[in-house]
Design a protein around this motif. Structure first.
Motif, mmCIF file in Angstrom:
data_model
loop_
_atom_site.group_PDB
_atom_site.id
_atom_site.type_symbol
_atom_site.label_atom_id
_atom_site.label_comp_id
_atom_site.label_asym_id
_atom_site.label_seq_id
_atom_site.Cartn_x
_atom_site.Cartn_y
_atom_site.Cartn_z
ATOM 1 N N ARG A 53 0.833 -1.209 0.000
ATOM 2 C CA ARG A 53 0.000 0.000 0.000
ATOM 3 C C ARG A 53 0.868 1.259 0.000
ATOM 4 N N LYS A 54 1.976 1.223 0.718
ATOM 5 C CA LYS A 54 2.885 2.374 0.763
ATOM 6 C C LYS A 54 3.442 2.668 -0.635
ATOM 7 N N TYR A 55 3.881 1.620 -1.327
ATOM 8 C CA TYR A 55 4.430 1.804 -2.670
ATOM 9 C C TYR A 55 3.366 2.322 -3.628
ATOM 10 N N ILE A 56 2.169 1.770 -3.545
ATOM 11 C CA ILE A 56 1.088 2.216 -4.428
ATOM 12 C C ILE A 56 0.752 3.683 -4.163
ATOM 13 N N ASP A 57 0.677 4.065 -2.887
ATOM 14 C CA ASP A 57 0.341 5.448 -2.537
ATOM 15 C C ASP A 57 1.379 6.438 -3.042
ATOM 16 N N GLU A 58 2.631 5.978 -3.211
ATOM 17 C CA GLU A 58 3.693 6.871 -3.668
ATOM 18 C C GLU A 58 3.569 7.211 -5.149
ATOM 19 N N VAL A 59 3.003 6.308 -5.950
ATOM 20 C CA VAL A 59 3.022 6.518 -7.400
ATOM 21 C C VAL A 59 1.641 6.575 -8.035
ATOM 22 N N ALA A 60 0.579 6.224 -7.293
ATOM 23 C CA ALA A 60 -0.745 6.111 -7.904
ATOM 24 C C ALA A 60 -1.817 6.721 -7.013
ATOM 25 N N ARG A 61 -2.944 6.987 -7.632
ATOM 26 C CA ARG A 61 -4.099 7.514 -6.912
ATOM 27 C C ARG A 61 -5.346 6.724 -7.316
ATOM 28 N N PRO A 62 -6.288 6.508 -6.374
ATOM 29 C CA PRO A 62 -7.535 5.834 -6.742
ATOM 30 C C PRO A 62 -8.277 6.649 -7.801
ATOM 31 N N THR A 63 -8.925 5.963 -8.717
ATOM 32 C CA THR A 63 -9.701 6.638 -9.741
ATOM 33 C C THR A 63 -11.179 6.358 -9.539
ATOM 34 N N VAL A 102 -1.000 7.860 -24.821
ATOM 35 C CA VAL A 102 -2.129 7.039 -24.349
ATOM 36 C C VAL A 102 -1.655 5.998 -23.340
ATOM 37 N N ILE A 103 -0.559 5.327 -23.655
ATOM 38 C CA ILE A 103 -0.091 4.240 -22.795
ATOM 39 C C ILE A 103 0.471 4.761 -21.474
ATOM 40 N N VAL A 104 1.260 5.834 -21.532
ATOM 41 C CA VAL A 104 1.827 6.396 -20.302
ATOM 42 C C VAL A 104 0.723 6.970 -19.414
ATOM 43 N N SER A 105 -0.274 7.588 -20.025
ATOM 44 C CA SER A 105 -1.338 8.246 -19.261
ATOM 45 C C SER A 105 -2.379 7.273 -18.731
ATOM 46 N N ASN A 106 -2.301 6.013 -19.152
ATOM 47 C CA ASN A 106 -3.305 5.042 -18.731
ATOM 48 C C ASN A 106 -2.666 3.802 -18.096
ATOM 49 N N ALA A 107 -1.684 4.059 -17.238
ATOM 50 C CA ALA A 107 -1.088 2.966 -16.453
ATOM 51 C C ALA A 107 -2.021 2.712 -15.273
ATOM 52 N N ILE A 108 -2.971 1.809 -15.474
ATOM 53 C CA ILE A 108 -4.041 1.577 -14.509
ATOM 54 C C ILE A 108 -3.984 0.130 -14.017
ATOM 55 N N PHE A 109 -4.203 -0.061 -12.734
ATOM 56 C CA PHE A 109 -4.248 -1.413 -12.178
ATOM 57 C C PHE A 109 -5.339 -1.478 -11.111
ATOM 58 N N MET A 110 -5.658 -2.664 -10.675
ATOM 59 C CA MET A 110 -6.739 -2.852 -9.708
ATOM 60 C C MET A 110 -6.282 -3.773 -8.580
ATOM 61 N N ASN A 111 -6.345 -3.277 -7.367
ATOM 62 C CA ASN A 111 -6.044 -4.051 -6.159
ATOM 63 C C ASN A 111 -7.167 -3.879 -5.154
ATOM 64 N N TRP A 112 -7.525 -4.966 -4.464
ATOM 65 C CA TRP A 112 -8.552 -4.935 -3.421
ATOM 66 C C TRP A 112 -9.883 -4.376 -3.934
ATOM 67 N N THR A 171 -10.244 -1.921 -5.909
ATOM 68 C CA THR A 171 -10.107 -0.486 -6.200
ATOM 69 C C THR A 171 -9.207 -0.286 -7.409
ATOM 70 N N THR A 172 -9.606 0.581 -8.322
ATOM 71 C CA THR A 172 -8.767 0.886 -9.477
ATOM 72 C C THR A 172 -7.857 2.066 -9.144
ATOM 73 N N TYR A 173 -6.604 1.961 -9.551
ATOM 74 C CA TYR A 173 -5.604 2.996 -9.320
ATOM 75 C C TYR A 173 -5.002 3.427 -10.652
ATOM 76 N N LYS A 174 -4.676 4.713 -10.733
ATOM 77 C CA LYS A 174 -3.999 5.242 -11.910
ATOM 78 C C LYS A 174 -2.608 5.712 -11.510
ATOM 79 N N GLN A 175 -1.599 5.161 -12.158
ATOM 80 C CA GLN A 175 -0.226 5.553 -11.851
ATOM 81 C C GLN A 175 -0.010 6.986 -12.320
ATOM 82 N N CYS A 176 0.461 7.846 -11.432
ATOM 83 C CA CYS A 176 0.587 9.280 -11.721
ATOM 84 C C CYS A 176 2.017 9.716 -12.011
ATOM 85 N N SER A 177 2.977 8.895 -11.657
ATOM 86 C CA SER A 177 4.376 9.239 -11.920
ATOM 87 C C SER A 177 5.164 7.963 -12.155
ATOM 88 N N GLY A 178 6.284 8.118 -12.829
ATOM 89 C CA GLY A 178 7.145 6.975 -13.077
ATOM 90 C C GLY A 178 6.840 6.265 -14.383
#
Length: 289
Positions: A6-16, A215-225, A227-234
């Protein structure tokens, strides 16, 4: 483990707020613009430990995007765990194209007195080049947070700059046209063993390729628990395009660094002090010099 994940996800992504189905439908539209079908699946994220760095101050784990049948978003019973993310087919094709364009950058650098392209992509390449090094002490350095901290806007703009300037100039010379025309009039397509270039409509031009990167960089999306998350950096985690994107991004930064040195002390001094950078190599985010 879950706390660290969760710490790693919070550093690079936000829930969508988008639902998985809405994300898939939107990406399906984007994929069709490039001639691809979007699999109805979202990746999940997990972390793997960097066992060689557990006693260092650097990040001790790496965030990875995995495949999960549970993340199928439209109840398609034919789906298998091999689907990967919704953008996998598109990413795979464009990764091959980007690697082909990197080949052009490497070949174009051979005749230069001062080296601009430091890219190596395999251990074999390193061994071959290392054999020509003088018997001096080598130095190595790596970027500790490039994969997680690189702003997406900077990545997209920098890759676009290389494609529209460096790559367009190389292809323009091959097809005897201006670099401006090369951006829209030369088409690039992945073949079985290589990338092919043509003025016939087969594949995608540089302008379309730049849009695909966005399109690909802006849509780095994954789903855990659930909840869908969108990677915002990296660099997009677990995406086939990530290694060539990192290489092209750093090619531009290295080129700017070399040109600054030339402006500061002149070509002759760059050749004398730095051997024209011919002994500088970079494997993804590790520099050997």
């Amino acid at each position: 483990y879950l706390s660290l994940l969760r710490k790693y996800i919070d550093e690079v992504a936000r829930p969508t707020e988008e639902t998985p189905t809405a994300i898939w439908q939107r990406l399906q539209i984007e994929c069709k613009k490039f001639g691809f079908v979007c699999p109805p699946s979202l990746p999940y994220s997990y972390i793997v430990p960097k066992l060689h760095k557990l006693d260092l101050h650097r990040a001790k784990s790496r965030l990875i995007a995995g495949k999960s049948k549970r993340n199928v978003v439209n109840n398609d019973v034919s789906c298998t765990t091999d689907l990967g993310s919704a953008l996998s087919p598109m990413s795979s094709a464009f990764a091959k194209i980007l690697n082909g364009l990197i080949d052009l950058l490497i070949v174009a650098d051979v005749k230069r007195k001062i080296k601009l392209c430091w890219i190596i992509r395999t251990t074999d390449e390193f061994v071959d080049i290392y054999g020509s090094f003088p018997a001096h002490l080598l130095r190595t350095v790596d970027f500790t947070t490039m994969y997680t901290q690189l702003p997406h806007s900077d990545l997209i703009d920098t890759v676009r700059k290389v494609l529209h300037e460096d790559v367009a100039e190389i292809l323009a010379a091959k097809f005897d046209m201006s670099p401006v025309d090369a951006v829209t009039k030369i088409f690039i397509a992945p073949a079985k063993e290589k990338v092919v270039y043509s003025t016939e409509r087969h594949g995608w031009n540089i302008a379309e390729l730049s849009r695909a990167v966005e399109v690909i960089v802006s849509n780095a999306i994954f789903m855990n628990w659930g909840t869908t998350y969108k990677q915002c950096s990296g660099i997009p985690a677990g995406n086939e395009m990530s290694p060539p994107l990192a290489n092209i991004y750093l090619f531009q930064k290295e080129k700017e660094y070399v040109k600054r040195k030339i402006n500061e002390i002149g070509e002759d001094q760059v050749i004398q002090r730095y051997h024209g950078f011919k002994y500088h190599l970079r494997y993804i985010d590790d520099i050997i010099a």
